[in-house]
Structures are given as C-alpha cells and as structure tokens.
Design a protein around this motif. Structure first.
Motif, PDB file in Angstrom:
ATOM      1  N   GLN A  90       2.390   5.810 -11.799  1.00  0.00           N
ATOM      2  CA  GLN A  90       1.791   4.641 -12.439  1.00  0.00           C
ATOM      3  C   GLN A  90       2.871   3.738 -13.034  1.00  0.00           C
ATOM      4  O   GLN A  90       3.870   4.224 -13.567  1.00  0.00           O
ATOM      5  CB  GLN A  90       0.838   5.089 -13.539  1.00  0.00           C
TER       6      GLN A  90
ATOM      7  N   ALA B  89       2.930   2.248  -9.520  1.00  0.00           N
ATOM      8  CA  ALA B  89       1.656   2.253  -8.802  1.00  0.00           C
ATOM      9  C   ALA B  89       0.515   1.765  -9.686  1.00  0.00           C
ATOM     10  O   ALA B  89       0.462   2.048 -10.877  1.00  0.00           O
ATOM     11  CB  ALA B  89       1.345   3.650  -8.296  1.00  0.00           C
TER      12      ALA B  89
ATOM     13  N   TYR C 110      -9.071   7.879  -4.332  1.00  0.00           N
ATOM     14  CA  TYR C 110      -8.355   6.818  -5.028  1.00  0.00           C
ATOM     15  C   TYR C 110      -7.497   6.061  -4.016  1.00  0.00           C
ATOM     16  O   TYR C 110      -7.073   6.616  -3.012  1.00  0.00           O
ATOM     17  CB  TYR C 110      -7.438   7.382  -6.113  1.00  0.00           C
ATOM     18  N   THR C 111      -7.235   4.798  -4.320  1.00  0.00           N
ATOM     19  CA  THR C 111      -6.345   3.974  -3.509  1.00  0.00           C
ATOM     20  C   THR C 111      -5.256   3.426  -4.414  1.00  0.00           C
ATOM     21  O   THR C 111      -5.551   2.886  -5.479  1.00  0.00           O
ATOM     22  CB  THR C 111      -7.122   2.816  -2.853  1.00  0.00           C
ATOM     23  N   SER C 112      -3.996   3.582  -3.992  1.00  0.00           N
ATOM     24  CA  SER C 112      -2.860   3.122  -4.800  1.00  0.00           C
ATOM     25  C   SER C 112      -2.103   2.002  -4.102  1.00  0.00           C
ATOM     26  O   SER C 112      -2.023   1.955  -2.873  1.00  0.00           O
ATOM     27  CB  SER C 112      -1.895   4.277  -5.070  1.00  0.00           C
TER      28      SER C 112
ATOM     29  N   SER D 199       1.723   0.079  -4.595  1.00  0.00           N
ATOM     30  CA  SER D 199       3.012   0.006  -5.283  1.00  0.00           C
ATOM     31  C   SER D 199       3.255  -1.462  -5.607  1.00  0.00           C
ATOM     32  O   SER D 199       3.275  -2.318  -4.730  1.00  0.00           O
ATOM     33  CB  SER D 199       4.124   0.535  -4.384  1.00  0.00           C
TER      34      SER D 199
ATOM     35  N   PHE E 126      -1.475   7.812  -2.525  1.00  0.00           N
ATOM     36  CA  PHE E 126      -1.910   8.204  -3.858  1.00  0.00           C
ATOM     37  C   PHE E 126      -1.273   9.541  -4.212  1.00  0.00           C
ATOM     38  O   PHE E 126      -1.355  10.497  -3.468  1.00  0.00           O
ATOM     39  CB  PHE E 126      -3.438   8.308  -3.890  1.00  0.00           C
TER      40      PHE E 126
ATOM     41  N   LYS F 229       0.846  -1.187   0.000  1.00  0.00           N
ATOM     42  CA  LYS F 229       0.000   0.000   0.000  1.00  0.00           C
ATOM     43  C   LYS F 229       0.884   1.240   0.000  1.00  0.00           C
ATOM     44  O   LYS F 229       1.883   1.298   0.678  1.00  0.00           O
ATOM     45  CB  LYS F 229      -0.923   0.016   1.217  1.00  0.00           C
TER      46      LYS F 229
ATOM     47  N   ASP G 127      -2.479   8.163 -11.026  1.00  0.00           N
ATOM     48  CA  ASP G 127      -1.343   8.323 -10.118  1.00  0.00           C
ATOM     49  C   ASP G 127      -0.098   8.714 -10.912  1.00  0.00           C
ATOM     50  O   ASP G 127       0.177   8.137 -11.969  1.00  0.00           O
ATOM     51  CB  ASP G 127      -1.090   7.008  -9.369  1.00  0.00           C
TER      52      ASP G 127
ATOM     53  N   THR H 114      -3.660   2.040  -9.380  1.00  0.00           N
ATOM     54  CA  THR H 114      -4.617   2.842  -8.629  1.00  0.00           C
ATOM     55  C   THR H 114      -6.035   2.427  -8.955  1.00  0.00           C
ATOM     56  O   THR H 114      -6.392   2.256 -10.117  1.00  0.00           O
ATOM     57  CB  THR H 114      -4.431   4.333  -8.963  1.00  0.00           C
TER      58      THR H 114
ATOM     59  N   ALA I 221      -7.781  -0.973 -12.751  1.00  0.00           N
ATOM     60  CA  ALA I 221      -6.787   0.103 -12.687  1.00  0.00           C
ATOM     61  C   ALA I 221      -7.330   1.361 -13.362  1.00  0.00           C
ATOM     62  O   ALA I 221      -7.892   1.297 -14.453  1.00  0.00           O
ATOM     63  CB  ALA I 221      -5.497  -0.334 -13.359  1.00  0.00           C
TER      64      ALA I 221
END
Length: 170
Positions: free
Chosen positions: A127, A142, A85-87, A89, A74, A71, A124, A144, A119
């Motif tokens: 990305q 990332a 948004y949730t990103s 890695s 973002f 995790k 992000d 997202t 996605a």
C-alpha cells in the motif's frame, strides 16, 4: 431530569453523525475533474466527437501533481478479508512549489465500466505510504479496490476535498 438532559445530548450527537454521513456520501466532488461516463446510448451508436483544439500554453506546462498508474498483482496482507481485490501501482510526483500530502484515503479507482472503487486500507502489503512530498519528490505504492475489475483510471485528491488529479492505468 437526567433522562431529558441525556436524550438531548444524544440528539445533538446524532445530528452531528447525520451531517457527517451526508457529507461522506455526497463526497465533496470536484466540478472540474470528473471520471468519464462509460455508458453508450440505447441505440448502440456512439456520438461523434468534435475536433479537439490544440492544447493551450497553460496546459502544456507541467502539471503540479502527476499521477501514473499501472495494474499490478494484489499482495494480500494479514488485514485483508476474504474475497477478490484489484490493485494498481501508483506513482505520485510533486511538480509544484509547495509540499503535498499523500494518503491512501485520497485515492479512488475507476474501472472500465465507469464504476468508482474507494481504496481498501491495509489490504495490500505494498500500500502507498502516508507521506508529505516536498517539491520534486515522488512516492510509489499500491491502491487496492474490493472486487475483481479492470482498472481504467486512478484518482488522487490533494486532501479529502482538494483538486482531483487523474492518471490513466496502463
């Protein structure tokens, strides 16, 4: 006469669009790699798990493609729309003897409720890149998903209809 030919051609184009839409909705899922179901029985009692057998020698071999997720915060890009948004890695490592393609479209995130998030392209700044990984190479970037959720697993599919590989998110 021109209208008849025009509507006939429009019908054929519409049929192709309908077939593509049905294919996109059905998703070409992989029967061997499914995300875990996150629901519990109505009575609230979790079923007991059978003891697991020791991994086979084939399973002990290094996976052809390794996916690891973590995790991350973002980092909003100029393309991102308003909203949450949730990103995650993600690091993809090619342990196979052939090159593989990595593309943000080949990823999905499953949250702790069992919902799958596709996605969001370009949301992000960090990305993951669209690259071809030679054997032994890796790439990090990332992935997202739209909305605020707690990511549990990240899925990479080798191509749009290839074999899915799951990585847990720490």
């Amino acid at each position: 006469m021109g209208k008849i030919v025009g509507f006939g051609c429009l019908g054929i184009v519409g049929l192709f669009v309908l077939i593509a839409a049905i294919g996109a909705v059905s998703g070409g899922s992989d029967k061997t790699a499914k995300p875990p179901a996150a629901s519990q029985p109505a009575n609230g009692v979790a079923p007991s798990k059978a003891p697991q057998a020791a991994p086979s020698k084939a399973a002990e071999k290094k996976a052809a493609v390794a996916v690891v997720g973590k995790k991350t915060a973002f980092a909003k890009s100029v393309i991102a729309q308003d909203g949450e948004y949730t990103s995650v890695s993600v690091t993809v490592t090619n342990n196979s003897s052939k090159s593989i393609n990595v593309n943000p479209l080949y990823f999905a995130i499953t949250d702790t409720n069992g919902s799958k998030h596709t996605a969001e392209l370009g949301a992000d700044e960090n990305q993951i890149a669209t690259v071809e990984l030679a054997p032994g190479e890796n790439v990090t970037g990332a992935i997202t998903g739209k909305g605020a959720f707690t990511p549990k697993t990240v899925w990479y599919t080798d191509g749009l209809i290839g074999t899915a590989v799951r990585g847990d998110v720490s």
